[in-house]
Design an enzyme around this catalytic site. Structure first.
Site, PDB file in Angstrom:
ATOM      1  N   PHE A 137       0.748  -1.002  -0.128  1.00  0.00           N
ATOM      2  CA  PHE A 137      -0.309   0.080   0.030  1.00  0.00           C
ATOM      3  C   PHE A 137       0.833   1.239   0.129  1.00  0.00           C
ATOM      4  O   PHE A 137       1.884   1.446   1.068  1.00  0.00           O
ATOM      5  CB  PHE A 137      -0.893  -0.197   1.054  1.00  0.00           C
ATOM      6  CG  PHE A 137      -1.290   1.359   1.267  1.00  0.00           C
ATOM      7  CD1 PHE A 137      -2.961   1.047   0.615  1.00  0.00           C
ATOM      8  CD2 PHE A 137      -1.572   2.501   1.835  1.00  0.00           C
ATOM      9  CE1 PHE A 137      -3.442   2.192  -0.013  1.00  0.00           C
ATOM     10  CE2 PHE A 137      -2.313   3.392   1.903  1.00  0.00           C
ATOM     11  CZ  PHE A 137      -3.483   3.428   1.234  1.00  0.00           C
ATOM     12  N   ASP A 222       9.056   3.115   1.943  1.00  0.00           N
ATOM     13  CA  ASP A 222       8.237   3.305   2.604  1.00  0.00           C
ATOM     14  C   ASP A 222       7.944   2.910   3.715  1.00  0.00           C
ATOM     15  O   ASP A 222       7.836   2.204   3.604  1.00  0.00           O
ATOM     16  CB  ASP A 222       6.867   2.820   1.657  1.00  0.00           C
ATOM     17  CG  ASP A 222       4.771   3.570   2.139  1.00  0.00           C
ATOM     18  OD1 ASP A 222       5.638   3.986   3.158  1.00  0.00           O
ATOM     19  OD2 ASP A 222       4.719   3.431   1.284  1.00  0.00           O
ATOM     20  N   LYS A 251       2.286   9.247   8.098  1.00  0.00           N
ATOM     21  CA  LYS A 251       2.322   8.798  10.032  1.00  0.00           C
ATOM     22  C   LYS A 251       2.715   9.504  11.289  1.00  0.00           C
ATOM     23  O   LYS A 251       1.690  10.397  11.998  1.00  0.00           O
ATOM     24  CB  LYS A 251       2.047   6.718   9.391  1.00  0.00           C
ATOM     25  CG  LYS A 251       0.285   6.631   8.630  1.00  0.00           C
ATOM     26  CD  LYS A 251      -0.147   5.346   9.033  1.00  0.00           C
ATOM     27  CE  LYS A 251      -1.100   5.046   7.986  1.00  0.00           C
ATOM     28  NZ  LYS A 251      -0.231   4.231   6.933  1.00  0.00           N
TER      29      LYS A 251
HETATM   30  C1  PLP Z   1      -0.546   4.623   5.332  1.00  0.00           C
HETATM   31  C2  PLP Z   1       0.214   4.418   3.820  1.00  0.00           C
HETATM   32  C3  PLP Z   1       0.614   5.358   3.117  1.00  0.00           C
HETATM   33  C4  PLP Z   1      -0.777   6.288   2.727  1.00  0.00           C
HETATM   34  O1  PLP Z   1      -0.304   7.169   3.668  1.00  0.00           O
HETATM   35  P1  PLP Z   1      -1.769   8.538   3.714  1.00  0.00           P
HETATM   36  O2  PLP Z   1      -0.756   9.589   4.457  1.00  0.00           O
HETATM   37  O3  PLP Z   1      -2.903   8.005   3.845  1.00  0.00           O
HETATM   38  O4  PLP Z   1      -1.860   9.618   2.486  1.00  0.00           O
HETATM   39  C5  PLP Z   1       1.251   4.874   1.835  1.00  0.00           C
HETATM   40  N1  PLP Z   1       1.849   3.760   2.285  1.00  0.00           N
HETATM   41  C6  PLP Z   1       1.669   3.436   4.006  1.00  0.00           C
HETATM   42  C7  PLP Z   1       3.277   1.637   3.931  1.00  0.00           C
HETATM   43  C8  PLP Z   1       1.234   4.120   4.327  1.00  0.00           C
HETATM   44  O5  PLP Z   1       0.728   2.946   5.601  1.00  0.00           O
END
Ligand code: PLP
Length: 400
Positions: A137, A222, A251
């Site tokens: 994600f 990420d 986050k």
């Molecule tokens: C939550 C998340 C995102 C997206 O972050 P947003 O602030 O909702 O755009 C991207 N990568 C990872 C691994 C995430 O957990």
């Protein structure tokens, strides 16, 4: 408004994209939140791995209040001291050199992809392709949802941007086969969060790093969910013995205020020139003050050590639940305070029952209970959560 009026109003006026629980939250304190009617919940979701310091942490509150009284927003046409403090700290804790501050995770990844492509262009190469992993994600912008190898996030939004490719996570052979003269970067979560707390096998991440080095491909990690101490070190990659070319965070970074960032080595970052990227709100004084307070508190309160210790205690408690309910829990995994329990049944009913009993947890990937509590929790909070989950599981076992 009473509870029902709040729910009806949001349902009437907010676009219907969220499957919300029938809870109206009002305020929080430490690892607890309270609903509209004063019911108390232990919060093991923390706004989806966001509220690192729990709720209403006095130091975070006062840092935000003080900065708000001085200046909330300045634009990036001017320098501010709070931004200087933050980017210096982020470079130091990541082992990288240059930071760009965005407003969310998706934006951080979007920026990282732009930087990777720009860097390839500076080498006069045709490398444009980004390879990501199944069940990852990376966000909801068009580029990041395209990087997110899951049809449910993409359907109906075509045409998707080009230059994205997917391989199975943890399959180094598949990754090797996918890399070509067109590959610009490999984009991975060190531990997949939304995909179900999927852990990297053995030295998978080291092999990926090596493959990138050999093939002249950038490694973007990420760490939006895993970063900022969540796994017991500031970044998860520090436990796997690698350094990425670009790391993205969001986050937990601001303890709840919207802020993301991507951080790169000097060499890669030098591909960006004046005007190549930007953001009106990105890195404004308010969010920088919050992130500085979070970083300072992680250090001063020893939250990395707490995350390791309380995380180990928590993992052990979950393993005991697995032993007790082998027909329901098939696997327990994770690192620090990012833990998951895979179930033989959908998790939604368990989440609902726990909430009724005053504990907020989450289910991801359909059947994985996900625990991402604030990093300030203590064993006593783990005991409180596990006691509730134990009762809920006992009921399910009885009725099976
Ligand atoms: C939550 C998340 C995102 C997206 O972050 P947003 O602030 O909702 O755009 C991207 N990568 C990872 C691994 C995430 O957990």
């Amino acid at each position: 408004m009473n509870k029902q009026q709040v729910i009806e109003t949001v349902d009437q006026y907010y676009m219907p994209v969220f499957a919300r629980y029938n809870i109206v939250l009002s305020h929080g304190e430490g690892p607890y939140v309270y609903d509209h009617e004063g019911k108390k919940y232990l919060d093991f979701l923390a706004g989806i791995a966001v509220n690192l310091l729990g709720h209403a942490h006095p130091k975070l509150v006062s840092a935000i209040a003080q900065q708000a009284g001085k200046m909330i927003h300045s634009s990036n046409l001017y320098y501010t001291e709070v931004q200087a403090t933050l980017v210096k700290q982020l470079a130091a804790v990541s082992g990288l050199d240059k930071v760009f501050i965005a407003n969310s995770g998706a934006e951080a990844n979007e920026g990282a992809i732009k930087l990777a492509r720009k860097y390839a262009k500076t080498l006069n190469s045709d490398r444009v392709e980004i390879i990501s992993a199944q069940h990852c994600f990376h966000g909801r912008t068009l580029a990041t949802l395209t990087a997110t190898a899951q049809p449910k996030y993409q359907e109906g939004l075509e045409p998707l941007p080009g230059g994205f490719k997917y391989v199975d996570y943890n399959d180094i052979g598949a990754l090797k086969a996918a890399v070509s003269e067109k590959t610009c970067a490999i984009l991975l979560e060190p531990i997949q969060g939304e995909g179900g707390i999927n852990m990297p096998d053995g030295d998978y991440l080291k092999q990926v790093r090596q493959l990138c080095d050999e093939a002249g491909v950038l490694l973007i990690l990420d760490e939006i969910q895993t970063g900022m101490g969540r796994t017991g070190t500031m970044f998860a990659y520090q436990q796997y013995g690698i350094v990425p070319d670009i790391v993205t965070i969001a986050k937990g970074l601001g303890g709840g205020v919207p802020i993301g960032a991507f951080i790169a080595s000097e060499k890669i970052a030098s591909a960006f020139h004046s005007g190549d990227h930007g953001s009106t709100f990105g890195g404004n004084p308010l969010v920088c003050a919050a992130a500085n307070a979070v970083l300072t508190e992680i250090e001063q309160a020893g939250l990395l050590a707490n995350t390791q210790q309380t995380g180990a205690y928590f993992l052990d408690a979950l393993l005991q639940l697995k032993k007790k309910y082998p027909d329901i829990i098939t696997d327990v995994r994770g690192k620090g305070l990012m833990l998951g329990a895979e179930l033989t049944i959908p998790g939604r009913d368990i989440v609902n029952s726990c909430q009724e009993a005053g504990v907020i947890i989450n289910c991801t990937a359909g059947n994985v209970l996900r625990f991402v509590p604030p990093l300030i929790i203590q064993p006593v909070h783990v005991d409180e959560m596990v006691a509730v989950l134990d009762k809920v599981l006992a009921k399910i076992k009885e009725s099976a």
